[in-house]
Design a protein around this motif. Structure first.
Motif, PDB file in Angstrom:
ATOM      1  N   THR A   1       0.782  -1.126   0.092  1.00 26.17           N
ATOM      2  CA  THR A   1       0.132  -0.106   0.074  1.00 26.17           C
ATOM      3  C   THR A   1       0.834   1.348  -0.039  1.00 26.17           C
ATOM      4  O   THR A   1       2.187   1.041   0.536  1.00 26.17           O
ATOM      5  N   PRO A   2       0.470   2.245  -0.729  1.00 24.28           N
ATOM      6  CA  PRO A   2       1.211   3.504  -0.535  1.00 24.28           C
ATOM      7  C   PRO A   2       1.354   4.063   0.670  1.00 24.28           C
ATOM      8  O   PRO A   2       0.462   3.917   1.446  1.00 24.28           O
ATOM      9  N   PRO A   3       2.367   4.600   1.004  1.00 22.18           N
ATOM     10  CA  PRO A   3       2.543   5.505   2.419  1.00 22.18           C
ATOM     11  C   PRO A   3       1.204   6.461   2.623  1.00 22.18           C
ATOM     12  O   PRO A   3       0.964   7.123   1.839  1.00 22.18           O
ATOM     13  N   ARG A   4       0.885   6.509   3.868  1.00 17.41           N
ATOM     14  CA  ARG A   4      -0.082   7.386   4.114  1.00 17.41           C
ATOM     15  C   ARG A   4       0.346   8.934   4.138  1.00 17.41           C
ATOM     16  O   ARG A   4       1.677   9.025   4.679  1.00 17.41           O
ATOM     17  N   ALA A   5      -0.438   9.751   3.764  1.00 15.95           N
ATOM     18  CA  ALA A   5      -0.161  11.181   3.707  1.00 15.95           C
ATOM     19  C   ALA A   5       0.118  11.558   5.384  1.00 15.95           C
ATOM     20  O   ALA A   5      -0.520  11.045   6.174  1.00 15.95           O
ATOM     21  N   GLN A   6       0.992  12.599   5.397  1.00 16.13           N
ATOM     22  CA  GLN A   6       1.670  12.969   6.786  1.00 16.13           C
ATOM     23  C   GLN A   6       0.344  13.662   7.146  1.00 16.13           C
ATOM     24  O   GLN A   6      -0.037  14.650   6.596  1.00 16.13           O
ATOM     25  N   PRO A   7      -0.133  13.556   8.469  1.00 16.35           N
ATOM     26  CA  PRO A   7      -1.062  14.587   8.889  1.00 16.35           C
ATOM     27  C   PRO A   7      -0.719  16.028   8.799  1.00 16.35           C
ATOM     28  O   PRO A   7       0.643  16.441   8.947  1.00 16.35           O
ATOM     29  N   MET A   8      -1.677  16.844   8.496  1.00  9.95           N
ATOM     30  CA  MET A   8      -1.239  18.402   8.705  1.00  9.95           C
ATOM     31  C   MET A   8      -1.147  19.005   9.805  1.00  9.95           C
ATOM     32  O   MET A   8      -0.392  19.976   9.869  1.00  9.95           O
ATOM     33  N   GLN A   9      -1.389  18.281  10.934  1.00 11.34           N
ATOM     34  CA  GLN A   9      -1.195  18.920  11.934  1.00 11.34           C
ATOM     35  C   GLN A   9       0.272  19.516  12.552  1.00 11.34           C
ATOM     36  O   GLN A   9       0.370  20.270  13.183  1.00 11.34           O
ATOM     37  N   GLN A  10       1.065  18.281  12.219  1.00 15.61           N
ATOM     38  CA  GLN A  10       2.577  18.753  12.750  1.00 15.61           C
ATOM     39  C   GLN A  10       3.171  19.930  11.940  1.00 15.61           C
ATOM     40  O   GLN A  10       3.599  20.670  12.612  1.00 15.61           O
ATOM     41  N   PRO A  11       2.814  19.970  10.357  1.00 14.49           N
ATOM     42  CA  PRO A  11       3.759  21.073   9.742  1.00 14.49           C
ATOM     43  C   PRO A  11       2.740  22.524  10.113  1.00 14.49           C
ATOM     44  O   PRO A  11       3.404  23.325  10.237  1.00 14.49           O
ATOM     45  N   LEU A  12       1.567  22.289  10.377  1.00 13.96           N
ATOM     46  CA  LEU A  12       0.819  23.385  10.967  1.00 13.96           C
ATOM     47  C   LEU A  12       1.246  23.967  12.170  1.00 13.96           C
ATOM     48  O   LEU A  12       1.244  25.127  12.493  1.00 13.96           O
ATOM     49  N   GLN A  13       1.466  23.122  13.120  1.00 14.10           N
ATOM     50  CA  GLN A  13       1.979  23.421  14.454  1.00 14.10           C
ATOM     51  C   GLN A  13       3.341  24.077  14.470  1.00 14.10           C
ATOM     52  O   GLN A  13       3.581  25.060  15.080  1.00 14.10           O
ATOM     53  N   LEU A  14       4.312  23.369  13.395  1.00 12.03           N
ATOM     54  CA  LEU A  14       5.601  24.209  13.281  1.00 12.03           C
ATOM     55  C   LEU A  14       5.286  25.536  12.578  1.00 12.03           C
ATOM     56  O   LEU A  14       5.991  26.654  13.225  1.00 12.03           O
ATOM     57  N   LEU A  15       4.355  25.657  11.626  1.00  9.74           N
ATOM     58  CA  LEU A  15       4.192  26.905  11.012  1.00  9.74           C
ATOM     59  C   LEU A  15       3.744  27.888  12.113  1.00  9.74           C
ATOM     60  O   LEU A  15       4.072  29.158  12.415  1.00  9.74           O
ATOM     61  N   ARG A  16       2.837  27.415  12.940  1.00  8.91           N
ATOM     62  CA  ARG A  16       2.341  28.464  14.123  1.00  8.91           C
ATOM     63  C   ARG A  16       3.291  28.698  15.066  1.00  8.91           C
ATOM     64  O   ARG A  16       3.630  29.963  15.446  1.00  8.91           O
ATOM     65  N   LEU A  17       4.224  27.750  15.475  1.00  7.81           N
ATOM     66  CA  LEU A  17       5.283  28.149  16.619  1.00  7.81           C
ATOM     67  C   LEU A  17       6.423  29.004  15.676  1.00  7.81           C
ATOM     68  O   LEU A  17       6.959  29.868  16.376  1.00  7.81           O
ATOM     69  N   SER A  18       6.626  28.921  14.418  1.00 10.18           N
ATOM     70  CA  SER A  18       7.606  29.677  13.894  1.00 10.18           C
ATOM     71  C   SER A  18       6.767  31.471  13.827  1.00 10.18           C
ATOM     72  O   SER A  18       7.521  32.393  14.049  1.00 10.18           O
ATOM     73  N   LEU A  19       5.606  31.568  13.682  1.00 10.21           N
ATOM     74  CA  LEU A  19       4.970  32.763  13.976  1.00 10.21           C
ATOM     75  C   LEU A  19       4.958  33.333  15.475  1.00 10.21           C
ATOM     76  O   LEU A  19       5.256  34.578  15.482  1.00 10.21           O
ATOM     77  N   VAL A  20       4.798  32.274  16.321  1.00  5.89           N
ATOM     78  CA  VAL A  20       5.058  32.751  17.761  1.00  5.89           C
ATOM     79  C   VAL A  20       6.807  33.417  17.935  1.00  5.89           C
ATOM     80  O   VAL A  20       6.750  34.563  18.410  1.00  5.89           O
ATOM     81  N   ALA A  21       7.431  32.668  17.149  1.00 10.90           N
ATOM     82  CA  ALA A  21       8.925  33.325  17.239  1.00 10.90           C
ATOM     83  C   ALA A  21       8.970  34.681  16.619  1.00 10.90           C
ATOM     84  O   ALA A  21       9.825  35.570  17.411  1.00 10.90           O
ATOM     85  N   VAL A  22       8.297  34.895  15.738  1.00 14.41           N
ATOM     86  CA  VAL A  22       8.408  35.899  14.985  1.00 14.41           C
ATOM     87  C   VAL A  22       7.916  37.141  15.832  1.00 14.41           C
ATOM     88  O   VAL A  22       8.374  38.358  16.102  1.00 14.41           O
ATOM     89  N   TRP A  23       6.657  37.147  16.256  1.00  6.83           N
ATOM     90  CA  TRP A  23       6.128  37.857  17.199  1.00  6.83           C
ATOM     91  C   TRP A  23       6.978  38.176  18.505  1.00  6.83           C
ATOM     92  O   TRP A  23       7.137  39.327  18.721  1.00  6.83           O
ATOM     93  N   LEU A  24       7.474  37.168  19.100  1.00 10.55           N
ATOM     94  CA  LEU A  24       7.889  37.523  20.390  1.00 10.55           C
ATOM     95  C   LEU A  24       9.361  37.924  19.949  1.00 10.55           C
ATOM     96  O   LEU A  24       9.998  38.789  20.785  1.00 10.55           O
TER      97      LEU A  24
END
Length: 135
Positions: free
Chosen positions: A3-26
């Motif tokens: 079976t083809p590999p399952r797509a990685q859930p979007m939660q982890q990349p979105l969390q990384l994106l959010r944390l990068s924005l936290v870093a920008v604001w702080l």
């Protein structure tokens, strides 16, 4: 048959994106405070704001807003936090554009960097609607 590999859930990349924005604001909040008598004031003077009281209000208020938004995105992410961050970023971009339109041509892109930040906030805002997180 494999079976083809399952797509990685979007939660982890979105969390990384959010944390990068936290870093920008702080980081922006900290830089504003650390450069209060340096670059922060120099930018306002270059934009025609010479009154020290107004400078203090703008720098202190901007740094406090940056801190508040960074902590909000860190501790209580959701549609309201993303919308508030987007609105604040747009307001600050418009203010900076009004004071110093030449910042759009700066080689390090202090204003043009807001375009991908706006896209990231929009993506997070939309994804939080699908997750049902509206806080």
């Amino acid at each position: 048959m494999t079976t083809p590999p399952r797509a990685q859930p979007m939660q982890q990349p979105l969390q990384l994106l959010r944390l990068s924005l936290v870093a920008v604001w702080l980081w922006t909040a900290a830089a504003s405070w650390l450069q209060w008598q340096g670059d922060s004031t120099a930018l306002l003077v270059a934009g025609g704001i010479a009154d020290p009281r107004l400078q203090a209000w703008l720098i202190g208020g901007g740094a406090a807003l940056d801190l508040l938004l960074g902590l909000w995105l860190l501790c209580r992410p959701g549609r309201r936090a993303y919308a508030a961050s987007l609105a604040a970023m747009l307001a600050m971009t418009l203010a900076a554009t009004t004071l110093l339109p030449s910042l759009w041509l700066h080689p390090l892109g202090p204003l043009s960097k807001n375009l991908p930040i706006a896209a990231a906030l929009w993506l997070l805002w939309q994804s939080s609607a699908r997750d049902g997180r509206s806080r």
